[in-house]
Scaffold this motif. Structure first.
Motif, PDB file in Angstrom:
ATOM      1  N   LEU A 130       5.465  -0.279  -7.412  1.00 33.46           N
ATOM      2  CA  LEU A 130       5.729  -0.217  -8.563  1.00 33.46           C
ATOM      3  C   LEU A 130       4.389  -1.439  -8.766  1.00 33.46           C
ATOM      4  O   LEU A 130       3.541  -1.261 -10.465  1.00 33.46           O
ATOM      5  CB  LEU A 130       7.436  -0.748  -9.978  1.00 33.46           C
ATOM      6  N   ALA A 131       4.716  -2.026  -8.502  1.00 30.02           N
ATOM      7  CA  ALA A 131       3.601  -2.768  -9.497  1.00 30.02           C
ATOM      8  C   ALA A 131       2.540  -2.484  -9.037  1.00 30.02           C
ATOM      9  O   ALA A 131       1.569  -3.108  -9.941  1.00 30.02           O
ATOM     10  CB  ALA A 131       3.684  -4.625  -8.141  1.00 30.02           C
ATOM     11  N   LYS A 132       1.854  -1.470  -7.906  1.00 31.32           N
ATOM     12  CA  LYS A 132       0.844  -1.398  -7.438  1.00 31.32           C
ATOM     13  C   LYS A 132       0.377  -0.192  -8.861  1.00 31.32           C
ATOM     14  O   LYS A 132      -0.507   0.808  -8.996  1.00 31.32           O
ATOM     15  CB  LYS A 132       0.447  -1.385  -5.905  1.00 31.32           C
ATOM     16  N   SER A 143      13.731  -0.736   0.345  1.00 24.67           N
ATOM     17  CA  SER A 143      14.273  -1.625   0.247  1.00 24.67           C
ATOM     18  C   SER A 143      13.670  -2.058  -1.104  1.00 24.67           C
ATOM     19  O   SER A 143      12.655  -2.095  -1.744  1.00 24.67           O
ATOM     20  CB  SER A 143      14.032  -2.723   0.948  1.00 24.67           C
ATOM     21  N   GLU A 144      14.905  -3.013  -1.519  1.00 28.77           N
ATOM     22  CA  GLU A 144      14.039  -3.361  -3.234  1.00 28.77           C
ATOM     23  C   GLU A 144      12.981  -4.174  -3.324  1.00 28.77           C
ATOM     24  O   GLU A 144      12.530  -4.212  -4.306  1.00 28.77           O
ATOM     25  CB  GLU A 144      15.742  -4.187  -3.537  1.00 28.77           C
ATOM     26  N   ASP A 145      12.893  -5.060  -1.841  1.00 23.28           N
ATOM     27  CA  ASP A 145      11.244  -5.441  -1.939  1.00 23.28           C
ATOM     28  C   ASP A 145      10.213  -4.951  -2.324  1.00 23.28           C
ATOM     29  O   ASP A 145       9.076  -4.716  -2.680  1.00 23.28           O
ATOM     30  CB  ASP A 145      10.903  -6.382  -0.437  1.00 23.28           C
ATOM     31  N   GLU A 146      10.565  -3.557  -1.610  1.00 25.71           N
ATOM     32  CA  GLU A 146       9.062  -2.521  -1.305  1.00 25.71           C
ATOM     33  C   GLU A 146       8.957  -1.915  -2.124  1.00 25.71           C
ATOM     34  O   GLU A 146       7.861  -1.751  -2.469  1.00 25.71           O
ATOM     35  CB  GLU A 146       9.628  -1.672   0.619  1.00 25.71           C
ATOM     36  N   ARG A 147      10.446  -1.468  -2.679  1.00 21.82           N
ATOM     37  CA  ARG A 147      10.199  -0.670  -4.044  1.00 21.82           C
ATOM     38  C   ARG A 147       9.770  -1.680  -4.819  1.00 21.82           C
ATOM     39  O   ARG A 147       8.375  -1.070  -5.706  1.00 21.82           O
ATOM     40  CB  ARG A 147      11.395  -0.388  -4.402  1.00 21.82           C
ATOM     41  N   ARG A 148       9.665  -2.902  -5.188  1.00 18.29           N
ATOM     42  CA  ARG A 148       8.656  -3.381  -6.026  1.00 18.29           C
ATOM     43  C   ARG A 148       7.461  -4.494  -6.163  1.00 18.29           C
ATOM     44  O   ARG A 148       6.570  -3.533  -7.156  1.00 18.29           O
ATOM     45  CB  ARG A 148       9.101  -5.454  -6.565  1.00 18.29           C
ATOM     46  N   LEU A 149       7.043  -3.778  -4.753  1.00 18.20           N
ATOM     47  CA  LEU A 149       5.156  -3.049  -4.138  1.00 18.20           C
ATOM     48  C   LEU A 149       4.936  -2.877  -5.032  1.00 18.20           C
ATOM     49  O   LEU A 149       3.358  -2.866  -4.575  1.00 18.20           O
ATOM     50  CB  LEU A 149       5.605  -4.431  -2.773  1.00 18.20           C
ATOM     51  N   ARG A 166       3.089   7.187 -13.802  1.00 17.08           N
ATOM     52  CA  ARG A 166       2.453   6.597 -13.224  1.00 17.08           C
ATOM     53  C   ARG A 166       1.890   6.661 -12.229  1.00 17.08           C
ATOM     54  O   ARG A 166       2.190   7.840 -11.297  1.00 17.08           O
ATOM     55  CB  ARG A 166       4.428   5.843 -13.200  1.00 17.08           C
TER      56      ARG A 166
END
Length: 217
Positions: A18-20, A10-16, A98
Motif C-alpha cells: 500500500l505504501a508503494k 501478512s499485515e506487514d506485507e500489506r502495508r509495504l 491506486r
C-alpha cells in the motif's frame, strides 16, 4: 483498500504494498491508458467505473467489460519490462485508482519476496474470470449471455435503491456478451415486455431485480 486483493499477504506485507501505491484521479471520458502503450503499472479501482475496450481487425472499437470498485487491471505490466497494453481503459465517470508501478513492485520483491503472492492472486483471479467467459461463450446461448450481462451490470451499478440505472449502450452490451446488437436489442425488448426493465436512449433502468436475477441463472 476496499477489496481483498491483498488478503493473502501478512499485515506487514500489506502495508509495504500500500505504501508503494500512488493515488490517481481521472475525469469522465479520460483514458487511463491506451491499447499498445508500454505497460508499466497496475491499477486498482477505488471509486468509479471504467470500460475496457479494444480494436477489432476490421478497425471497430468494442467494449470487452465494465469494471467497478475493487477491480484491477494492467497486471501484465508487473510481469515484464517489455509488456504492452492489450486494451484501452476509459473512465465512464469520475474515477480514482491506486497505481502500483513495476519498478516499485520489483523493489518490493527484492526486499520481501513473499509479496509476490499478491501478483499470483491477481493473475489467478484473471484466469478464473477468463475461463468463465470462455465457458459461457462455448456453452451458453447468446440470448442468455445478454441476460447475464444485464444482471451483472445491475450488480455493478446497484446502489441499494429500488431501481438501478445502467448507462450502457446496446452495442456495448452486445460486444460484452459476445453477440450482435440486433440480438441484444431483441433480448432487451423481451425483458422490457416482461416488466423487468425500461429502455432509454443509451441506458436502461432495472425495475425488477429479483426476476432479472432468476432469469440470468
Amino acid at each position: 483498500m476496499d477489496n481483498d486483493l491483498l488478503g493473502g499477504l501478512s499485515e506487514d506485507e500489506r502495508r509495504l504494498v500500500l505504501a508503494k501505491m500512488t493515488r490517481r484521479a481521472f475525469k469522465k471520458g479520460d483514458s487511463l491508458f491506451f491499447e499498445g502503450d508500454p505497460g508499466d503499472s497496475l491499477h486498482v479501482l477505488q471509486h468509479g467505473r471504467v470500460a475496457v475496450r479494444t480494436s477489432t481487425p476490421q478497425g471497430d472499437v468494442v467494449t470487452l467489460t465494465v469494471m467497478g470498485p475493487g477491480a484491477c487491471f494492467g497486471e501484465q505490466a508487473l510481469l515484464s519490462s517489455d509488456s504492452r497494453r492489450t486494451a484501452t481503459v476509459v473512465a465512464l465517470e469520475a474515477v480514482e485508482t491506486r497505481m502500483l508501478h513495476r519498478r516499485d513492485f520489483d523493489e518490493l520483491r527484492q526486499r520481501q519476496p513473499s509479496v509476490e503472492r499478491f501478483l499470483v492472486d491477481v493473475l489467478a483471479a484473471q484466469v478464473r474470470r477468463l475461463s468463465n467467459q470462455v465457458l459461457d461463450a462455448l456453452y451458453m446461448p447468446a440470448e442468455q449471455r445478454v441476460v447475464r450481462q444485464v444482471a451483472e451490470l445491475a450488480v455493478l451499478y446497484g446502489d441499494g435503491s429500488e431501481h438501478t440505472d445502467i448507462p450502457i449502450r446496446q452495442e456495448d452490451l452486445a460486444s460484452m456478451a459476445g453477440t450482435t446488437r440486433p440480438t441484444a436489442n431483441r433480448v432487451l425488448k423481451q425483458l422490457e415486455a416482461d416488466g423487468l426493465l425500461l429502455l432509454g436512449r443509451g441506458h436502461m433502468r432495472i425495475i425488477d431485480r429479483a426476476r432479472l436475477d432468476k432469469r440470468a441463472r
